[in-house]
Motif scaffolding. Structure first.
Motif, PDB file in Angstrom:
ATOM      1  N   ASP A 167       0.851  -1.190   0.000  1.00  0.00           N
ATOM      2  CA  ASP A 167       0.000   0.000   0.000  1.00  0.00           C
ATOM      3  C   ASP A 167       0.890   1.245   0.000  1.00  0.00           C
ATOM      4  OD1 ASP A 167      -1.804   2.076   0.437  1.00  0.00           O
ATOM      5  OD2 ASP A 167      -3.037   0.892   1.805  1.00  0.00           O
ATOM      6  N   PRO A 168       0.800   2.090  -1.038  1.00  0.00           N
ATOM      7  CA  PRO A 168       1.656   3.282  -1.079  1.00  0.00           C
ATOM      8  C   PRO A 168       1.374   4.278   0.039  1.00  0.00           C
ATOM      9  CG  PRO A 168       0.001   3.365  -2.825  1.00  0.00           C
ATOM     10  CD  PRO A 168      -0.076   1.993  -2.213  1.00  0.00           C
ATOM     11  N   LEU A 227       9.541  -4.128   1.213  1.00  0.00           N
ATOM     12  CA  LEU A 227       9.883  -3.042   0.285  1.00  0.00           C
ATOM     13  C   LEU A 227       9.408  -1.703   0.838  1.00  0.00           C
ATOM     14  CD1 LEU A 227       9.082  -4.469  -3.287  1.00  0.00           C
ATOM     15  CD2 LEU A 227      11.304  -4.310  -2.166  1.00  0.00           C
ATOM     16  N   ALA A 228       8.213  -1.700   1.412  1.00  0.00           N
ATOM     17  CA  ALA A 228       7.659  -0.464   1.970  1.00  0.00           C
ATOM     18  C   ALA A 228       8.379  -0.032   3.240  1.00  0.00           C
ATOM     19  CB  ALA A 228       6.167  -0.650   2.248  1.00  0.00           C
ATOM     20  N   ALA A 229       9.095  -0.964   3.875  1.00  0.00           N
ATOM     21  CA  ALA A 229       9.818  -0.643   5.107  1.00  0.00           C
ATOM     22  C   ALA A 229      11.092   0.142   4.841  1.00  0.00           C
ATOM     23  CB  ALA A 229      10.159  -1.920   5.873  1.00  0.00           C
ATOM     24  N   LYS A 230      11.595   0.077   3.604  1.00  0.00           N
ATOM     25  CA  LYS A 230      12.813   0.802   3.214  1.00  0.00           C
ATOM     26  C   LYS A 230      14.008   0.463   4.111  1.00  0.00           C
ATOM     27  CE  LYS A 230      10.388   4.781   1.208  1.00  0.00           C
ATOM     28  NZ  LYS A 230      10.233   6.257   1.236  1.00  0.00           N
ATOM     29  N   ARG A 231      14.167  -0.817   4.355  1.00  0.00           N
ATOM     30  CA  ARG A 231      15.330  -1.318   5.084  1.00  0.00           C
ATOM     31  C   ARG A 231      15.933  -2.468   4.279  1.00  0.00           C
ATOM     32  NH1 ARG A 231      17.835   1.459   6.801  1.00  0.00           N
ATOM     33  NH2 ARG A 231      18.955   0.048   8.198  1.00  0.00           N
ATOM     34  N   TYR A 249      20.928   1.678   3.329  1.00  0.00           N
ATOM     35  CA  TYR A 249      19.824   1.215   2.488  1.00  0.00           C
ATOM     36  C   TYR A 249      19.955   1.880   1.119  1.00  0.00           C
ATOM     37  CZ  TYR A 249      15.088   0.933   0.597  1.00  0.00           C
ATOM     38  OH  TYR A 249      14.002   0.726  -0.225  1.00  0.00           O
ATOM     39  N   ASN A 250      19.886   1.059   0.059  1.00  0.00           N
ATOM     40  CA  ASN A 250      20.161   1.574  -1.284  1.00  0.00           C
ATOM     41  C   ASN A 250      19.028   1.306  -2.276  1.00  0.00           C
ATOM     42  OD1 ASN A 250      22.971   2.408  -0.663  1.00  0.00           O
ATOM     43  ND2 ASN A 250      23.265   0.202  -0.376  1.00  0.00           N
ATOM     44  N   GLY A 251      17.809   1.153  -1.779  1.00  0.00           N
ATOM     45  CA  GLY A 251      16.677   0.860  -2.652  1.00  0.00           C
ATOM     46  C   GLY A 251      16.439   1.940  -3.699  1.00  0.00           C
ATOM     47  N   VAL A 252      16.020   1.521  -4.900  1.00  0.00           N
ATOM     48  CA  VAL A 252      15.747   2.447  -6.002  1.00  0.00           C
ATOM     49  C   VAL A 252      14.243   2.740  -6.037  1.00  0.00           C
ATOM     50  CG1 VAL A 252      15.903   2.823  -8.488  1.00  0.00           C
ATOM     51  CG2 VAL A 252      17.707   1.552  -7.305  1.00  0.00           C
ATOM     52  N   TYR A 253      13.885   3.966  -5.709  1.00  0.00           N
ATOM     53  CA  TYR A 253      12.488   4.360  -5.550  1.00  0.00           C
ATOM     54  C   TYR A 253      11.647   4.024  -6.780  1.00  0.00           C
ATOM     55  CZ  TYR A 253       8.414   7.423  -5.190  1.00  0.00           C
ATOM     56  OH  TYR A 253       7.126   7.911  -5.172  1.00  0.00           O
ATOM     57  N   GLU A 254      12.155   4.378  -7.964  1.00  0.00           N
ATOM     58  CA  GLU A 254      11.376   4.198  -9.195  1.00  0.00           C
ATOM     59  C   GLU A 254      11.040   2.729  -9.443  1.00  0.00           C
ATOM     60  OE1 GLU A 254      14.190   5.866  -8.981  1.00  0.00           O
ATOM     61  OE2 GLU A 254      13.548   7.954  -9.275  1.00  0.00           O
ATOM     62  N   GLU A 255      11.950   1.837  -9.105  1.00  0.00           N
ATOM     63  CA  GLU A 255      11.709   0.406  -9.299  1.00  0.00           C
ATOM     64  C   GLU A 255      10.772  -0.146  -8.231  1.00  0.00           C
ATOM     65  OE1 GLU A 255      12.623  -1.305 -11.906  1.00  0.00           O
ATOM     66  OE2 GLU A 255      13.649   0.439 -12.747  1.00  0.00           O
ATOM     67  N   ILE A 256      10.931   0.316  -7.013  1.00  0.00           N
ATOM     68  CA  ILE A 256      10.075  -0.150  -5.913  1.00  0.00           C
ATOM     69  C   ILE A 256       8.619   0.247  -6.160  1.00  0.00           C
ATOM     70  CG2 ILE A 256       9.578   0.141  -3.444  1.00  0.00           C
ATOM     71  CD1 ILE A 256      12.633   0.509  -3.069  1.00  0.00           C
ATOM     72  N   GLU A 257       8.408   1.448  -6.675  1.00  0.00           N
ATOM     73  CA  GLU A 257       7.051   1.946  -6.891  1.00  0.00           C
ATOM     74  C   GLU A 257       6.277   1.135  -7.935  1.00  0.00           C
ATOM     75  OE1 GLU A 257       5.118   4.478  -5.341  1.00  0.00           O
ATOM     76  OE2 GLU A 257       6.666   3.905  -3.906  1.00  0.00           O
ATOM     77  N   LYS A 258       6.974   0.366  -8.731  1.00  0.00           N
ATOM     78  CA  LYS A 258       6.290  -0.495  -9.696  1.00  0.00           C
ATOM     79  C   LYS A 258       5.495  -1.596  -8.999  1.00  0.00           C
ATOM     80  CE  LYS A 258       9.735   0.206 -13.335  1.00  0.00           C
ATOM     81  NZ  LYS A 258      10.825  -0.415 -14.137  1.00  0.00           N
ATOM     82  N   TYR A 259       5.728  -1.766  -7.711  1.00  0.00           N
ATOM     83  CA  TYR A 259       5.080  -2.858  -6.967  1.00  0.00           C
ATOM     84  C   TYR A 259       4.129  -2.344  -5.896  1.00  0.00           C
ATOM     85  CZ  TYR A 259       8.421  -5.715  -9.416  1.00  0.00           C
ATOM     86  OH  TYR A 259       9.132  -6.338 -10.418  1.00  0.00           O
ATOM     87  N   ASN A 260       3.582  -1.149  -6.090  1.00  0.00           N
ATOM     88  CA  ASN A 260       2.576  -0.723  -5.115  1.00  0.00           C
ATOM     89  C   ASN A 260       1.184  -1.176  -5.569  1.00  0.00           C
ATOM     90  OD1 ASN A 260       1.165   1.353  -6.644  1.00  0.00           O
ATOM     91  ND2 ASN A 260       2.940   2.702  -6.321  1.00  0.00           N
ATOM     92  N   HIS A 261       0.221  -1.081  -4.687  1.00  0.00           N
ATOM     93  CA  HIS A 261      -1.121  -1.612  -4.963  1.00  0.00           C
ATOM     94  C   HIS A 261      -1.842  -0.869  -6.093  1.00  0.00           C
ATOM     95  CE1 HIS A 261      -1.636  -3.823  -0.854  1.00  0.00           C
ATOM     96  NE2 HIS A 261      -1.143  -4.598  -1.791  1.00  0.00           N
TER      97      HIS A 261
END
Length: 412
Positions: free
Chosen positions: A209-210, A329-333, A383-395
């Motif tokens: 959930d974004p 993914l939403a935890a950003k850890r 933490y090195n997550g790529v925001y643009e790629e992570i957002e492809k997996y929101n609800h």
């Protein structure tokens, strides 16, 4: 446009988040969801919900002799219980929900124009209800599978041909009637195609959930590792992690006083872990917290230095994408996955730069030592997550894919 969403809410909350996210964001795409379920949920209050309560505690339906059988019980009694369940809980423990739920739907259809139906598996019964609606009223039907049915890696009747044959036949007869099958990953879709050759299949990954995303929650002062979920009788096995920590301790490369490992899950996992944890000398740092409300678990995840995800180290796990990974993914850890390497979860971590998958003690030691060194230097693991790629997996993105399928079935 109106869509009837049929799903049976079970205690494993993460598994039903897919449907909750779909329902929440459907109105943004012009679809009004009407929900048929067994338990009321606060998050569904603003929607039209038809609740048909049902007690699916199968223990109550067992003969008295079989009700208190534990893992250490007489092997003959365990075989009798297994056989009883194979035949009398066919196709699932929710089978008696079918008739009252279907009766309520038939009343609904007298007053509402429903344009499509989405049913969610597991369990089986929602698909059986949707199939009846589809056959009797001609309403387009999407059968969503959060996991495989009889091809599922954890399918308990895999080695029991009488049940497997009967249920495989039911699966074919049921899903062949759906206009579309949706499933969470390409490897699972590949397996599905082997027994549903003529079905239209669409891959729709799970998501998060974004609106529930870590915005900078304070981290723990300790080098904390958290695992939230079941261990599946040891198939999802943390012992290789414990061995890695034990060896690092013996090599004087870490200080156990800095460590804290927290497990959140069902009580049966507590007993399983307690059977061997002393052998690793880690009983002071491994804590089993049991089950707590999901919103509390999420905050624990946000504050943890490392997020642990355990997978069964078996090829059957290749296409499995636990709902927990999206919550992570939403935890950003940073995420440490231990178990099967080379599957969809591995690909997801590489795409989003959110973690690593390992199943070798030496590799786990290197990764832990790297993270621990960062922690000792700066008080946190980077933490090195790529925001643009992570957002492809929101609800919302997940819902877009479902809406595309809904629009396709209407055109047909």
């Amino acid at each position: 446009m109106k869509v009837l969403v049929i799903y049976y809410k079970q205690d494993a909350v993460v598994s039903t988040l897919r449907l909750g996210g779909l329902i929440k964001y459907l109105p943004e795409f012009g679809w009004e969801p009407i929900i048929l379920t067994n338990k009321p949920s606060p998050e569904l209050n603003k929607f039209k919900v038809i609740t048909v309560p049902y007690d699916d505690d199968y223990i109550k339906r067992l003969p008295k002799l079989l009700r208190n059988i534990k893992n250490n019980s007489n092997i003959l009694l365990k075989i009798i219980k297994f056989t009883w369940m194979a035949f009398f809980l066919y196709p699932d423990a929710q089978k008696y929900w079918y008739e009252p739920a279907l009766a309520v739907v038939e009343d609904l259809l007298e007053n509402e124009d429903i344009d499509a139906v989405i049913s969610s598996f597991p369990p089986v019964t929602p698909h059986l209800i949707a199939k009846s609606i589809h056959e009797n009223y001609g309403i387009p039907w999407i059968a969503d599978l959060r996991d495989l049915w009889t091809q599922y890696g954890y399918y308990v009747y895999k080695l029991f041909p009488p049940r497997l044959y009967r249920e495989r036949r039911l699966e074919k007869n049921t899903l062949s009637q759906a206009d579309y099958l949706t499933i969470v990953s390409e490897p699972l879709a590949e397996k599905l195609r082997k027994i549903h050759k003529d079905s239209s299949i669409r891959i729709i990954p799970n998501g998060f959930d974004p609106e529930i995303v870590n915005q900078g929650h304070p981290l723990t002062k300790k080098f904390s590792i958290i695992y939230a979920g079941g261990l599946w009788s040891g198939r999802r096995d943390p012992r290789i992690l414990f061995e890695a920590i034990k060896q690092l301790k013996l090599e004087n490369k870490i200080d156990l006083n800095d460590f804290e490992i927290n497990f959140f899950g069902p009580d049966e996992d507590r007993y399983w872990i307690q059977n061997f944890i002393k052998g690793y000398g880690l009983e002071e740092i491994v804590n089993f917290q049991g089950l707590i409300p999901r919103d509390e678990v999420i905050k624990k995840e946000w504050g943890s230095q490392l997020l642990l995800l355990l997978l069964w180290d078996n090829p059957d796990e290749k296409g499995v994408v636990p709902g927990k990974i999206f919550e992570y993914l939403a935890a950003k850890r940073p995420i440490l996955v231990i178990g099967y390497v080379g599957g969809v979860v591995d690909d997801l971590l590489k795409q989003t730069h959110t973690g690593i998958s390992l199943n070798n003690v030496n590799e786990i030691k290197r990764e832990l030592l790297k993270a621990y060194s960062e922690f000792k230097c700066s008080g946190m693991v980077s933490y090195n997550g790529v925001y643009e790629e992570i957002e492809k997996y929101n609800h919302k993105e997940m819902t877009k894919k479902f809406v595309d399928v809904l629009n396709r079935v209407l055109k047909n």
